[in-house]
Design a protein around this motif. Sequence first.
Motif, PDB file in Angstrom:
ATOM      1  N   ASP A 153       0.822  -1.207   0.000  1.00 25.07           N
ATOM      2  CA  ASP A 153       0.000   0.000   0.000  1.00 25.07           C
ATOM      3  C   ASP A 153       0.859   1.261   0.000  1.00 25.07           C
ATOM      4  OD1 ASP A 153      -2.393   1.366  -0.180  1.00 25.07           O
ATOM      5  OD2 ASP A 153      -2.639   1.520   1.991  1.00 25.07           O
ATOM      6  N   VAL A 154       1.705   1.335  -1.005  1.00 25.35           N
ATOM      7  CA  VAL A 154       2.553   2.516  -1.201  1.00 25.35           C
ATOM      8  C   VAL A 154       2.162   3.123  -2.541  1.00 25.35           C
ATOM      9  CG1 VAL A 154       4.913   3.266  -1.681  1.00 25.35           C
ATOM     10  CG2 VAL A 154       4.491   1.568   0.092  1.00 25.35           C
ATOM     11  N   ASP A 155       2.035   4.436  -2.577  1.00 23.68           N
ATOM     12  CA  ASP A 155       1.666   5.096  -3.826  1.00 23.68           C
ATOM     13  C   ASP A 155       2.917   5.354  -4.676  1.00 23.68           C
ATOM     14  OD1 ASP A 155       0.658   6.535  -5.898  1.00 23.68           O
ATOM     15  OD2 ASP A 155      -0.223   8.129  -4.686  1.00 23.68           O
ATOM     16  N   PRO A 156       3.025   4.673  -5.817  1.00 22.00           N
ATOM     17  CA  PRO A 156       4.228   4.855  -6.636  1.00 22.00           C
ATOM     18  C   PRO A 156       4.198   6.143  -7.457  1.00 22.00           C
ATOM     19  CG  PRO A 156       2.768   3.274  -7.688  1.00 22.00           C
ATOM     20  CD  PRO A 156       2.085   3.701  -6.411  1.00 22.00           C
ATOM     21  N   GLN A 157       3.093   6.873  -7.404  1.00 18.17           N
ATOM     22  CA  GLN A 157       2.933   8.142  -8.134  1.00 18.17           C
ATOM     23  C   GLN A 157       3.260   7.985  -9.609  1.00 18.17           C
ATOM     24  OE1 GLN A 157       5.044  10.933  -5.667  1.00 18.17           O
ATOM     25  NE2 GLN A 157       3.328  10.960  -4.247  1.00 18.17           N
ATOM     26  N   THR A 158       2.605   7.009 -10.202  1.00 15.68           N
ATOM     27  CA  THR A 158       2.775   6.788 -11.628  1.00 15.68           C
ATOM     28  C   THR A 158       1.384   6.656 -12.236  1.00 15.68           C
ATOM     29  OG1 THR A 158       3.889   5.403 -13.273  1.00 15.68           O
ATOM     30  CG2 THR A 158       3.029   4.273 -11.351  1.00 15.68           C
ATOM     31  N   HIS A 159       1.318   6.314 -13.526  1.00 16.82           N
ATOM     32  CA  HIS A 159       0.017   6.173 -14.182  1.00 16.82           C
ATOM     33  C   HIS A 159      -0.816   5.091 -13.493  1.00 16.82           C
ATOM     34  CE1 HIS A 159      -2.936   5.232 -17.292  1.00 16.82           C
ATOM     35  NE2 HIS A 159      -2.610   6.367 -17.883  1.00 16.82           N
ATOM     36  N   GLY A 165       0.998  -1.394  -6.405  1.00 16.90           N
ATOM     37  CA  GLY A 165       1.210  -1.624  -4.975  1.00 16.90           C
ATOM     38  C   GLY A 165       0.272  -0.839  -4.086  1.00 16.90           C
ATOM     39  N   LEU A 166      -0.920  -0.515  -4.612  1.00 14.55           N
ATOM     40  CA  LEU A 166      -1.921   0.161  -3.790  1.00 14.55           C
ATOM     41  C   LEU A 166      -2.950  -0.870  -3.344  1.00 14.55           C
ATOM     42  CD1 LEU A 166      -2.495   3.413  -5.875  1.00 14.55           C
ATOM     43  CD2 LEU A 166      -1.735   3.316  -3.494  1.00 14.55           C
ATOM     44  N   LYS A 167      -3.558  -0.603  -2.191  1.00  9.97           N
ATOM     45  CA  LYS A 167      -4.566  -1.516  -1.639  1.00  9.97           C
ATOM     46  C   LYS A 167      -5.599  -1.940  -2.677  1.00  9.97           C
ATOM     47  CE  LYS A 167      -5.545  -1.511   3.251  1.00  9.97           C
ATOM     48  NZ  LYS A 167      -4.993  -0.504   4.151  1.00  9.97           N
ATOM     49  N   LYS A 168      -6.014  -0.964  -3.516  1.00 14.56           N
ATOM     50  CA  LYS A 168      -7.108  -1.257  -4.451  1.00 14.56           C
ATOM     51  C   LYS A 168      -6.647  -2.052  -5.670  1.00 14.56           C
ATOM     52  CE  LYS A 168      -6.562   3.176  -6.779  1.00 14.56           C
ATOM     53  NZ  LYS A 168      -7.013   4.542  -6.855  1.00 14.56           N
ATOM     54  N   ASN A 169      -5.344  -2.283  -5.851  1.00 17.23           N
ATOM     55  CA  ASN A 169      -4.843  -3.018  -7.019  1.00 17.23           C
ATOM     56  C   ASN A 169      -4.998  -4.530  -6.826  1.00 17.23           C
ATOM     57  OD1 ASN A 169      -2.181  -0.604  -7.105  1.00 17.23           O
ATOM     58  ND2 ASN A 169      -4.043  -0.572  -8.336  1.00 17.23           N
ATOM     59  N   LYS A 170      -5.023  -5.245  -7.941  1.00 14.87           N
ATOM     60  CA  LYS A 170      -5.284  -6.689  -7.868  1.00 14.87           C
ATOM     61  C   LYS A 170      -4.082  -7.498  -7.403  1.00 14.87           C
ATOM     62  CE  LYS A 170      -4.063  -7.737 -12.678  1.00 14.87           C
ATOM     63  NZ  LYS A 170      -4.490  -8.212 -13.989  1.00 14.87           N
ATOM     64  N   PHE A 171      -2.936  -6.840  -7.237  1.00 16.24           N
ATOM     65  CA  PHE A 171      -1.684  -7.573  -7.049  1.00 16.24           C
ATOM     66  C   PHE A 171      -1.362  -7.851  -5.585  1.00 16.24           C
ATOM     67  CE2 PHE A 171      -1.422  -5.358 -11.067  1.00 16.24           C
ATOM     68  CZ  PHE A 171      -1.107  -6.402 -11.910  1.00 16.24           C
ATOM     69  N   GLY A 172      -0.804  -9.019  -5.349  1.00 13.88           N
ATOM     70  CA  GLY A 172      -0.234  -9.338  -4.046  1.00 13.88           C
ATOM     71  C   GLY A 172      -1.267  -9.474  -2.937  1.00 13.88           C
ATOM     72  N   HIS A 199       6.260  -5.607  -5.807  1.00 15.87           N
ATOM     73  CA  HIS A 199       6.513  -4.845  -7.035  1.00 15.87           C
ATOM     74  C   HIS A 199       5.414  -3.794  -7.051  1.00 15.87           C
ATOM     75  CE1 HIS A 199       7.143  -3.766 -11.231  1.00 15.87           C
ATOM     76  NE2 HIS A 199       5.872  -4.004 -11.457  1.00 15.87           N
ATOM     77  N   ILE A 200       5.798  -2.539  -6.832  1.00 16.51           N
ATOM     78  CA  ILE A 200       4.757  -1.545  -6.530  1.00 16.51           C
ATOM     79  C   ILE A 200       4.270  -0.767  -7.748  1.00 16.51           C
ATOM     80  CG2 ILE A 200       5.382  -1.277  -4.111  1.00 16.51           C
ATOM     81  CD1 ILE A 200       6.921   1.252  -4.844  1.00 16.51           C
ATOM     82  N   PRO A 209       9.229   5.934  -2.941  1.00 19.54           N
ATOM     83  CA  PRO A 209       8.246   4.847  -2.803  1.00 19.54           C
ATOM     84  C   PRO A 209       8.900   3.469  -2.657  1.00 19.54           C
ATOM     85  CG  PRO A 209       7.629   6.306  -4.607  1.00 19.54           C
ATOM     86  CD  PRO A 209       9.007   6.703  -4.185  1.00 19.54           C
ATOM     87  N   PHE A 210      10.028   3.264  -3.350  1.00 23.23           N
ATOM     88  CA  PHE A 210      10.737   1.983  -3.216  1.00 23.23           C
ATOM     89  C   PHE A 210      11.203   1.787  -1.773  1.00 23.23           C
ATOM     90  CE2 PHE A 210      11.728   2.813  -7.796  1.00 23.23           C
ATOM     91  CZ  PHE A 210      11.256   1.623  -8.328  1.00 23.23           C
ATOM     92  N   ILE A 211      11.744   2.864  -1.201  1.00 21.75           N
ATOM     93  CA  ILE A 211      12.309   2.751   0.146  1.00 21.75           C
ATOM     94  C   ILE A 211      11.178   2.562   1.168  1.00 21.75           C
ATOM     95  CG2 ILE A 211      13.718   3.935   1.901  1.00 21.75           C
ATOM     96  CD1 ILE A 211      15.210   2.858  -0.634  1.00 21.75           C
TER      97      ILE A 211
END
Length: 415
Positions: A153-159, A165-172, A199-200, A209-211
Amino acid sequence: MHYFEFREGELFAEDVKVRDLVKKYDTPLYIYSSKTFKRHYEAFDSAFDGIDHLTCYSVKANSNLCILKMLSEMGSGMDIVSGGELFRTLKAGVDPSKIVYSGVGKREHEIREALLSDILMFNVESKQELEKINQVAVEMEATARISLRINPDVDPQTHPYISTGLKKNKFGLDIEQAMESYKLAQKLPNIDPVGIDCHIGSQLTSIEPFIEALNRIKSFHAELMDMGIEIKYLDLGGGLGITYNEESPPHPSAFGKAVKENLQGMKLKLILEPGRVIAGNAGILITRVLYTKKSPSKNFIIVDAAMNDLVRPSLYGSFHRIDCVTQKDAPLQKADVVGPICETGDFLAQDREIREVNQDELLAVFSAGAYGFTMSSQYNSRPRGAEVLVDGSNVTLARRREVYFDLVDLEEQCF
Ligand SMILES: *Cc1c(COP(=O)(O)O)cnc(C)c1O
């Protein structure tokens, strides 16, 4: 940095004139630079010198066999997301002990194939997948090494389409579910939980965001150790961005330095899954101007490459630099560069400042080495273009141009 440069007004791919490549291979044409691939791989991999690590190139960015073979020969491992990608990597001669397998929807036969090859590990994205892998491993009397993919649940600030890697994404799995699944993994007889994965997102242009993700994983790792789960691998995924236009992403060395600083004291092997940062600027797409037309409100440059060849502008509104292959003085205009496909969304650039061009002139679309050919299709029954790999003055036809027969080859049944 890349090796596509103008010399006396003519675009070269390393030591080969792009115009000469087009004479031989026609358009649309993907051109890859070996030197650029190698340089990007070296820059990335060496950023982690001094710590135990394995760079697993993300195959989906550019999965041409020539590219996979070249990277594999440099020591790269591979991050795959399908049985098809496993097939490609094995065909390219990749050592299975350097292959990690990610993705939310692994099928049973794909799991079996990966176990048969004895890949390094599965990056598991759900509890049901974990159970499925165990079941297949039991049937095969094998042991599956796994990581669980944490969604930190980290915002990578990308498209939004490439943030994962956000809570609402289907991954992980979120941290709590991941804990449950590690407990399960510990109990399942044919599962060996050896890693933690995340992988965020993709095209990240800052290190923070990586850190942030790494720090969440670190505290989670401490909890796993307390539970007696011995983690050997920490997979930080991919996602480092590149310059398409005016982005200024961190250099891999800065990324590596920050990661190393934050890993201090951890006795884990680091795995990285870079895709775009290796392949993106190592490839260009060459297209020919078919027609130009000026409507009362817009100028259009109609070219022979389309969204089926390079979908990123249509899919994400992505920017790709476009230049004429032969430089000359001509008035500038603002134009849409569009393909022949019957969709309004079929464009390579919109309202782009570009010099006036003539019919049959060649345009180069830059930064097309990642998520270019791999996302291509035959939509509108357009045979896909060729891919060539340039190394100095050597040229390898890495994939031949498709012909009409390729369009119908699999459809003969109804006759
Ligand atoms: C797509 C993907 C990558 C590569 O991402 P890049 O942004 O191209 O570096 C790495 N790992 C996983 C799991 C992916 O899905």
